[in-house]
Design a protein around this motif. Structure first.
Motif, PDB file in Angstrom:
ATOM      1  N   TRP A   4       0.401  -1.283   0.275  1.00  0.00           N
ATOM      2  CA  TRP A   4       0.049  -0.146  -0.081  1.00  0.00           C
ATOM      3  C   TRP A   4       0.745   1.077  -0.084  1.00  0.00           C
ATOM      4  O   TRP A   4       1.706   1.434   0.137  1.00  0.00           O
ATOM      5  N   ARG A   5       0.365   2.392  -0.248  1.00  0.00           N
ATOM      6  CA  ARG A   5       1.043   3.705  -0.277  1.00  0.00           C
ATOM      7  C   ARG A   5      -0.038   4.586   0.694  1.00  0.00           C
ATOM      8  O   ARG A   5      -1.410   4.677   0.303  1.00  0.00           O
ATOM      9  N   ALA A   6      -0.006   5.602   1.476  1.00  0.00           N
ATOM     10  CA  ALA A   6      -0.213   6.293   2.172  1.00  0.00           C
ATOM     11  C   ALA A   6      -0.270   8.037   1.596  1.00  0.00           C
ATOM     12  O   ALA A   6       1.435   8.117   2.031  1.00  0.00           O
ATOM     13  N   GLY A   7      -1.111   9.315   2.003  1.00  0.00           N
ATOM     14  CA  GLY A   7      -1.142  10.371   1.627  1.00  0.00           C
ATOM     15  C   GLY A   7      -2.122  11.388   1.558  1.00  0.00           C
ATOM     16  O   GLY A   7      -3.228  10.492   1.521  1.00  0.00           O
ATOM     17  N   PRO A   8      -1.962  12.241   0.680  1.00  0.00           N
ATOM     18  CA  PRO A   8      -2.830  12.907   0.551  1.00  0.00           C
ATOM     19  C   PRO A   8      -3.711  12.474  -0.906  1.00  0.00           C
ATOM     20  O   PRO A   8      -3.265  11.688  -1.692  1.00  0.00           O
ATOM     21  N   ARG A   9      -5.140  12.360  -0.816  1.00  0.00           N
ATOM     22  CA  ARG A   9      -5.561  11.905  -1.709  1.00  0.00           C
ATOM     23  C   ARG A   9      -5.380  12.819  -3.158  1.00  0.00           C
ATOM     24  O   ARG A   9      -5.288  14.222  -2.842  1.00  0.00           O
ATOM     25  N   GLY A  10      -4.875  11.850  -3.930  1.00  0.00           N
ATOM     26  CA  GLY A  10      -4.567  12.633  -5.607  1.00  0.00           C
ATOM     27  C   GLY A  10      -2.705  13.052  -5.590  1.00  0.00           C
ATOM     28  O   GLY A  10      -2.387  13.497  -6.463  1.00  0.00           O
ATOM     29  N   GLY A  11      -2.292  12.893  -4.487  1.00  0.00           N
ATOM     30  CA  GLY A  11      -1.365  13.638  -4.126  1.00  0.00           C
ATOM     31  C   GLY A  11       0.092  12.408  -4.440  1.00  0.00           C
ATOM     32  O   GLY A  11       0.005  11.308  -4.352  1.00  0.00           O
ATOM     33  N   ASP A  12       1.827  12.551  -3.999  1.00  0.00           N
ATOM     34  CA  ASP A  12       1.957  12.116  -4.088  1.00  0.00           C
ATOM     35  C   ASP A  12       2.074  10.807  -2.211  1.00  0.00           C
ATOM     36  O   ASP A  12       1.736  12.068  -1.536  1.00  0.00           O
ATOM     37  N   PRO A  13       2.820  10.287  -2.164  1.00  0.00           N
ATOM     38  CA  PRO A  13       2.454   9.511  -0.572  1.00  0.00           C
ATOM     39  C   PRO A  13       3.768   9.513   0.266  1.00  0.00           C
ATOM     40  O   PRO A  13       4.959  10.170  -0.569  1.00  0.00           O
ATOM     41  N   VAL A  14       3.086   9.966   1.510  1.00  0.00           N
ATOM     42  CA  VAL A  14       4.493  10.174   2.394  1.00  0.00           C
ATOM     43  C   VAL A  14       4.774   8.749   2.783  1.00  0.00           C
ATOM     44  O   VAL A  14       5.776   8.875   3.447  1.00  0.00           O
ATOM     45  N   VAL A  15       4.850   7.849   2.647  1.00  0.00           N
ATOM     46  CA  VAL A  15       5.292   6.757   3.426  1.00  0.00           C
ATOM     47  C   VAL A  15       3.854   5.488   2.489  1.00  0.00           C
ATOM     48  O   VAL A  15       3.013   5.546   1.782  1.00  0.00           O
ATOM     49  N   THR A  16       4.918   4.595   2.304  1.00  0.00           N
ATOM     50  CA  THR A  16       4.669   3.204   2.011  1.00  0.00           C
ATOM     51  C   THR A  16       5.111   2.476   2.638  1.00  0.00           C
ATOM     52  O   THR A  16       5.572   2.428   3.295  1.00  0.00           O
ATOM     53  N   GLY A  17       4.387   0.683   2.579  1.00  0.00           N
ATOM     54  CA  GLY A  17       4.622  -0.361   3.075  1.00  0.00           C
ATOM     55  C   GLY A  17       3.703  -1.063   2.481  1.00  0.00           C
ATOM     56  O   GLY A  17       3.345  -1.677   1.939  1.00  0.00           O
ATOM     57  N   ILE A  18       4.220  -2.666   3.859  1.00  0.00           N
ATOM     58  CA  ILE A  18       3.112  -3.558   3.688  1.00  0.00           C
ATOM     59  C   ILE A  18       2.569  -4.368   4.195  1.00  0.00           C
ATOM     60  O   ILE A  18       2.727  -4.726   5.977  1.00  0.00           O
ATOM     61  N   ASP A  19       1.450  -4.642   4.020  1.00  0.00           N
ATOM     62  CA  ASP A  19       0.781  -5.155   5.527  1.00  0.00           C
ATOM     63  C   ASP A  19       0.981  -6.595   5.471  1.00  0.00           C
ATOM     64  O   ASP A  19       0.402  -7.507   4.826  1.00  0.00           O
ATOM     65  N   THR A  20       0.759  -7.791   6.325  1.00  0.00           N
ATOM     66  CA  THR A  20       1.204  -8.996   5.919  1.00  0.00           C
ATOM     67  C   THR A  20       0.568  -9.453   7.247  1.00  0.00           C
ATOM     68  O   THR A  20       0.619  -9.142   8.895  1.00  0.00           O
TER      69      THR A  20
END
Length: 123
Positions: free
Chosen positions: A90-106
């Motif tokens: 997944w990635r997370a950040g402002p909708r439509g913007g660049d991600p501020v963090v990325t990762g993986i949920d396991t």
């Protein structure tokens, strides 16, 4: 070969992102956790172990409040899994913007529900 049907790992992990970690209403988030997790789920973050639905809900609520109203988690690709273990990038950040963090949920999935969730962040 096993005769036991595998759960829909993609649905479970995407639902966790959308209905728990993107949900701003605490009551809706609590309902989602009751449906998606075992009685006492564990979540392993890089700096903490979070025990129970209420504590996981509080973590999600704090993240959403901290990063503002446009912040969202977005799945990347489909979850993969077998034999009770699944992962979703997944990635997370402002909708439509660049991600501020990325990762993986396991997650460890027991009887179709998340029992343990490891949140792995890309540094």
């Amino acid at each position: 070969m096993s005769d036991v049907a595998e759960p829909d790992y993609d649905h479970i992990l995407r639902s966790n992102l959308e209905r728990v970690f993107n949900e701003r209403d605490p009551q809706q988030r609590a309902r989602a956790l009751a449906e998606l997790t075992t009685e006492v789920p564990l979540m392993y973050e890089p700096d903490a172990v979070v025990t129970g639905r209420d504590a996981i809900s509080a973590v999600a609520g704090r993240l959403l409040a901290q990063f503002g109203p446009d912040f969202a988690f977005v799945p990347e690709g489909r979850a993969v899994g077998h034999h009770g273990m699944a992962s979703l990038r997944w990635r997370a950040g402002p909708r439509g913007g660049d991600p501020v963090v990325t990762g993986i949920d396991t997650a460890e999935i027991v009887a179709g529900r998340i029992a343990r969730l490891w949140v792995l962040l890309d540094r």
